[in-house]
Write a protein that holds these residues in place. Structure first.
Motif, PDB file in Angstrom:
ATOM      1  N   ASN A  21      95.255   1.769   7.943  1.00 13.44           N
ATOM      2  CA  ASN A  21      95.500   0.586   8.770  1.00 13.44           C
ATOM      3  C   ASN A  21      95.796   0.965  10.220  1.00 13.44           C
ATOM      4  OD1 ASN A  21      95.170  -1.124   6.556  1.00 13.44           O
ATOM      5  ND2 ASN A  21      97.344  -0.994   5.988  1.00 13.44           N
ATOM      6  N   LYS A  22      96.536   2.046  10.424  1.00  8.24           N
ATOM      7  CA  LYS A  22      96.819   2.485  11.792  1.00  8.24           C
ATOM      8  C   LYS A  22      95.549   2.929  12.495  1.00  8.24           C
ATOM      9  CE  LYS A  22     101.620   3.901  11.027  1.00  8.24           C
ATOM     10  NZ  LYS A  22     102.578   5.044  11.018  1.00  8.24           N
ATOM     11  N   ILE A  23      94.652   3.575  11.796  1.00  6.65           N
ATOM     12  CA  ILE A  23      93.384   3.999  12.393  1.00  6.65           C
ATOM     13  C   ILE A  23      92.556   2.786  12.814  1.00  6.65           C
ATOM     14  CG2 ILE A  23      91.167   5.112  11.894  1.00  6.65           C
ATOM     15  CD1 ILE A  23      92.676   7.139  10.216  1.00  6.65           C
ATOM     16  N   SER A  51      92.638   6.250  22.932  1.00  6.64           N
ATOM     17  CA  SER A  51      91.798   7.238  22.251  1.00  6.64           C
ATOM     18  C   SER A  51      92.650   8.360  21.682  1.00  6.64           C
ATOM     19  CB  SER A  51      90.757   7.794  23.231  1.00  6.64           C
ATOM     20  OG  SER A  51      89.898   6.771  23.694  1.00  6.64           O
ATOM     21  N   GLN A  52      93.656   8.778  22.441  1.00  7.50           N
ATOM     22  CA  GLN A  52      94.556   9.806  21.935  1.00  7.50           C
ATOM     23  C   GLN A  52      95.391   9.279  20.764  1.00  7.50           C
ATOM     24  OE1 GLN A  52      94.450  12.889  22.789  1.00  7.50           O
ATOM     25  NE2 GLN A  52      93.001  12.617  24.483  1.00  7.50           N
ATOM     26  N   SER A  53      95.788   8.015  20.820  1.00  8.51           N
ATOM     27  CA  SER A  53      96.526   7.427  19.692  1.00  8.51           C
ATOM     28  C   SER A  53      95.654   7.384  18.447  1.00  8.51           C
ATOM     29  CB  SER A  53      97.002   6.016  20.064  1.00  8.51           C
ATOM     30  OG  SER A  53      97.888   6.048  21.159  1.00  8.51           O
ATOM     31  N   LEU A  54      94.372   7.085  18.635  1.00  8.05           N
ATOM     32  CA  LEU A  54      93.451   7.091  17.503  1.00  8.05           C
ATOM     33  C   LEU A  54      93.324   8.490  16.910  1.00  8.05           C
ATOM     34  CD1 LEU A  54      91.341   5.692  15.723  1.00  8.05           C
ATOM     35  CD2 LEU A  54      89.658   6.075  17.534  1.00  8.05           C
ATOM     36  N   LYS A  55      93.294   9.476  17.782  1.00  5.57           N
ATOM     37  CA  LYS A  55      93.207  10.854  17.306  1.00  5.57           C
ATOM     38  C   LYS A  55      94.470  11.239  16.524  1.00  5.57           C
ATOM     39  CE  LYS A  55      91.473  13.811  20.140  1.00  5.57           C
ATOM     40  NZ  LYS A  55      91.308  14.760  21.275  1.00  5.57           N
ATOM     41  N   VAL A  56      95.622  10.818  17.015  1.00  7.36           N
ATOM     42  CA  VAL A  56      96.877  11.104  16.306  1.00  7.36           C
ATOM     43  C   VAL A  56      96.867  10.442  14.930  1.00  7.36           C
ATOM     44  CG1 VAL A  56      99.372  10.708  16.324  1.00  7.36           C
ATOM     45  CG2 VAL A  56      98.214  11.462  18.404  1.00  7.36           C
ATOM     46  N   ALA A  57      96.370   9.196  14.874  1.00  2.12           N
ATOM     47  CA  ALA A  57      96.327   8.500  13.587  1.00  2.12           C
ATOM     48  C   ALA A  57      95.400   9.205  12.594  1.00  2.12           C
ATOM     49  CB  ALA A  57      95.882   7.055  13.802  1.00  2.12           C
ATOM     50  N   LYS A  58      94.295   9.725  13.095  1.00  2.00           N
ATOM     51  CA  LYS A  58      93.364  10.431  12.207  1.00  2.00           C
ATOM     52  C   LYS A  58      93.937  11.767  11.753  1.00  2.00           C
ATOM     53  CE  LYS A  58      89.080   8.361  13.978  1.00  2.00           C
ATOM     54  NZ  LYS A  58      87.788   8.632  14.651  1.00  2.00           N
ATOM     55  N   ARG A  59      94.691  12.421  12.598  1.00  2.00           N
ATOM     56  CA  ARG A  59      95.278  13.717  12.229  1.00  2.00           C
ATOM     57  C   ARG A  59      96.346  13.584  11.145  1.00  2.00           C
ATOM     58  NH1 ARG A  59      94.365  17.628  16.277  1.00  2.00           N
ATOM     59  NH2 ARG A  59      92.203  17.322  16.948  1.00  2.00           N
ATOM     60  N   ALA A  60      96.771  12.364  10.861  1.00  2.00           N
ATOM     61  CA  ALA A  60      97.749  12.184   9.791  1.00  2.00           C
ATOM     62  C   ALA A  60      97.165  12.524   8.422  1.00  2.00           C
ATOM     63  CB  ALA A  60      98.269  10.747   9.793  1.00  2.00           C
ATOM     64  N   TRP A  61      95.830  12.597   8.320  1.00  2.00           N
ATOM     65  CA  TRP A  61      95.186  12.973   7.067  1.00  2.00           C
ATOM     66  C   TRP A  61      95.137  14.479   6.872  1.00  2.00           C
ATOM     67  CZ3 TRP A  61      93.422   9.316   3.570  1.00  2.00           C
ATOM     68  CH2 TRP A  61      93.364   7.993   4.026  1.00  2.00           C
TER      69      TRP A  61
END
Length: 484
Positions: free
Chosen positions: A377-379, A319-329
Motif C-alpha cells: 500500500n505504501k508503494i 521518487s526517493q520515498s518510492l525507492k524507500v518503500a520498495k527497499r522494505a522488501w
C-alpha cells in the motif's frame, strides 16, 4: 468686484488690484518657498541614518524572523539526515540487570535415582531405596539462586540495510527542499521590502507635491489678505483663497498618515523596532534614468522560478520515498556482539558475589515475508503521488509562463506610461508658469491660476504613481523569475 475694477489703481497708491511681482516674490520669501527649490519635507537631523534600498534589504535579511526560521529549518533537516546516517554506524550500549528470585524453579526427574545413591555392601535394601527415590522424584529439585546480576556491553552494526541507504538519499532531497524554501522566503522578503521602500518613496513624493500645492494656496491667500487689508481686494477673494487652502489640508493630513504607515510597514519587514528612526535615500524620479536600460535588458528565463524548482524537488523527494518503500522488501543483515559479566548468590544481594564474564558474536538476518499488505500500500501511495506531481508540472509551467509574460507586459506598459506622464508634467509646468505670469499682470483670474495649480499637482501625482507602478511590476517580475 469685476476684473476691470481689480485692474484699477487705488487713490492711496499702496498696491494694485492684481498681484504685483514684487509682492508675490516677497511673500514667497516670507514662507520659504521659491521656484528653484520646492522641497518641503522636514529637515532630517544630521544624526539620523539615511538608508538605501540595498541597506534596507541587508538589514531585513539579517534580522527578519521569517528568514531565521527558514535557516533553522535547513539546520533541522541536516540533523535529520545525520540521524539517518547514525543508524548505519555501530550502536554500542551498556546495560545492567538485577533480579531477585521469589520462588525458585523446581525440576522433576523421570528416572530411577537409586543408582545415584550407591549400591553393594552396606547399601539399603532395594525396597527402601526405591521408596526414597520415588519420594524425591515426586517432590522435585529446586534450582537457581536468590540473587542474579548481569551487566555488560552490547554492540550492533547493520551490514546490509537497503532501506536505510535509500533513506539517506531521501534526506538529501528533503534538505534540498528546505534550502529552496529558504530561498523562496528570501525572495518574498526582498520583494516585500522593495515594495515597502517604493511605497515610502511614493508617500514622500506625494506629500511633497501636496505640500507645494498647499503652500501655493497659502501664498495666494496671504497675498489677498494683504490686499484686502490695504483695500485693494474684496472679502470674497480672501474667503475664496482661504477655502481653497483649507481644502488641501485634509489631503496633506492623509499624506502624513500615508508616510507614517509606509514607515511602519518597512520597520516591520526589516525586523527593526519602531523607535529606530531612519530616513531613506533618493526619490522616485531617480529611477527614471535607468528604467529604459532595465526594460531593454529584461530576461524571460523563468527556470529559477521557486514554484517550478520546488515542484522538481518534490518529484525527486517522492521518487526517493518510492525507492524507500520498495527497499522494505529487501532482506537486512546485522552484526551483533556482547560482552557481559554475570553473578548469582543466596541471601543478601551484595554478598557472596562471584563475577563470570562471557561474550557472544553473531549475525542476524531478517527477511520480511508478510506484513498485512502495508508495504504494498505504501508503494502504491508513493507511485500515485509521483504521478500527481508529474501531471501538474505542465499546467504549472504554463501558469508561470503566463504570469511572467503578463508581468513583462506590465513593466513595458508602465515604462511607456512614465514617458507620457513625464511629458505631461513638463507641459503642466509650462502652462502653470504662463498662467502665473499672466496672473501677476492681471491677465488671468485666480480661478484660472488655481486650475493650473491643481492640474500640475494631479499630473505630478500621476507621474510618481506611474514610477511606483513600474518599480512594483519590475519587482514582481524579478520574483517570478526567481532572482534576487
Amino acid at each position: 468686484m469685476s476684473l476691470n475694477t481689480k485692474l484699477t489703481v487705488t487713490m492711496l497708491g499702496i498696491c494694485m488690484l492684481y498681484v504685483s511681482p514684487a509682492l508675490y516674490s516677497q511673500t514667497q520669501a516670507d514662507i520659504g518657498l521659491d521656484n528653484e527649490s520646492k522641497a518641503v519635507d522636514s529637515v532630517t537631523p544630521s544624526d539620523t541614518p539615511v538608508l538605501t534600498l540595498e541597506e534596507c534589504l541587508e538589514i531585513a535579511l539579517n534580522t527578519n524572523p521569517t528568514i531565521t526560521v527558514a535557516d533553522l529549518e535547513i539546520t533541522r533537516m541536516d540533523y535529520t539526515r545525520k540521524d539517518v546516517l547514525a543508524q548505519l554506524l555501530p550502536n554500542v550500549a551498556f546495560g545492567a540487570n538485577y533480579s531477585r528470585t521469589i520462588a525458585k524453579q523446581v525440576a522433576y526427574m523421570d528416572f530411577d535415582m537409586s543408582s545415584l545413591m550407591g549400591g553393594g555392601a552396606g547399601a539399603p535394601d532395594d525396597s527402601d531405596s526405591k521408596s526414597r527415590a520415588s519420594s524425591n522424584n515426586s517432590d522435585g529439585i529446586k534450582m537457581g539462586r536468590d540473587n542474579s546480576w548481569q551487566l555488560g556491553f552490547n554492540a550492533s552494526l547493520p551490514l546490509i540495510a537497503p532501506q536505510l541507504w535509500a533513506s539517506l538519499d531521501l534526506s538529501d532531497s528533503q534538505i534540498a527542499q528546505s534550502v529552496e524554501q529558504a530561498r523562496a522566503s528570501r525572495l518574498n522578503l526582498i520583494n516585500q521590502v522593495s515594495n515597502a521602500y517604493y511605497q515610502l518613496l511614493l508617500a514622500h513624493d506625494s506629500k511633497r507635491v501636496i505640500q507645494e500645492s498647499y503652500d501655493m494656496a497659502k501664498l495666494t491667500n496671504e497675498i489677498y489678505t494683504k490686499q484686502f487689508q490695504a483695500g485693494a481686494a474684496s472679502e470674497y477673494d480672501v474667503l475664496r483663497t482661504s477655502v481653497a487652502m483649507k481644502n488641501v489640508e485634509p489631503e496633506l493630513l492623509q499624506a502624513d498618515i500615508a508616510v507614517r504607515r509606509a514607515q511602519l510597514q518597512l520597520h516591520v519587514l526589516m525586523g527593526m523596532p519602531v523607535e529606530f528612526v531612519f530616513d531613506i535615500a533618493g526619490q522616485l524620479a531617480d529611477y527614471e534614468n535607468t528604467m529604459y536600460n532595465d526594460a531593454l535588458m529584461l530576461d524571460m528565463d523563468y527556470s529559477n522560478n521557486t514554484t517550478l524548482v520546488m515542484n522538481t524537488l518534490q518529484q525527486n523527494t517522492m521518487s526517493q520515498s518510492l525507492k524507500v518503500a520498495k527497499r522494505a522488501w529487501y532482506p537486512t543483515l546485522a552484526l551483533s556482539a556482547s560482552y557481559n559479566w554475570t553473578s548469582s548468590s543466596n541471601g543478601s544481594p551484595f554478598t557472596g558475589l562471584r563475577w563470570s564474564p562471557y561474550s557472544v558474536v553473531g549475525l542476524t538476518l531478517n527477511l520480511p515475508i508478510y506484513q498485512g499488505g502495508s508495504r504494498w500500500n505504501k508503494i502504491k501511495e508513493a507511485e500515485i503521488q509521483v504521478e500527481q506531481l508529474r501531471l501538474t508540472r505542465d499546467d504549472l509551467e504554463k501558469s508561470v509562463a503566463m504570469q511572467v509574460n503578463l508581468a513583462r507586459d506590465n513593466v513595458m506598459l508602465n515604462v511607456k506610461q512614465i514617458a507620457s506622464n513625464a511629458e505631461n508634467v513638463g507641459q503642466a509646468e509650462r502652462a502653470h508658469n504662463i498662467m502665473e505670469e499672466s496672473f501677476k499682470i492681471g491677465a488671468a483670474s485666480y480661478l484660472e491660476l488655481r486650475d493650473s495649480e491643481l492640474a500640475l499637482t494631479q499630473t505630478r501625482l500621476t507621474y510618481y504613481q506611474s514610477i511606483y507602478n513600474y518599480l512594483v511590476a519590475r519587482s514582481e517580475l524579478t520574483l517570478l523569475l526567481g532572482r534576487e
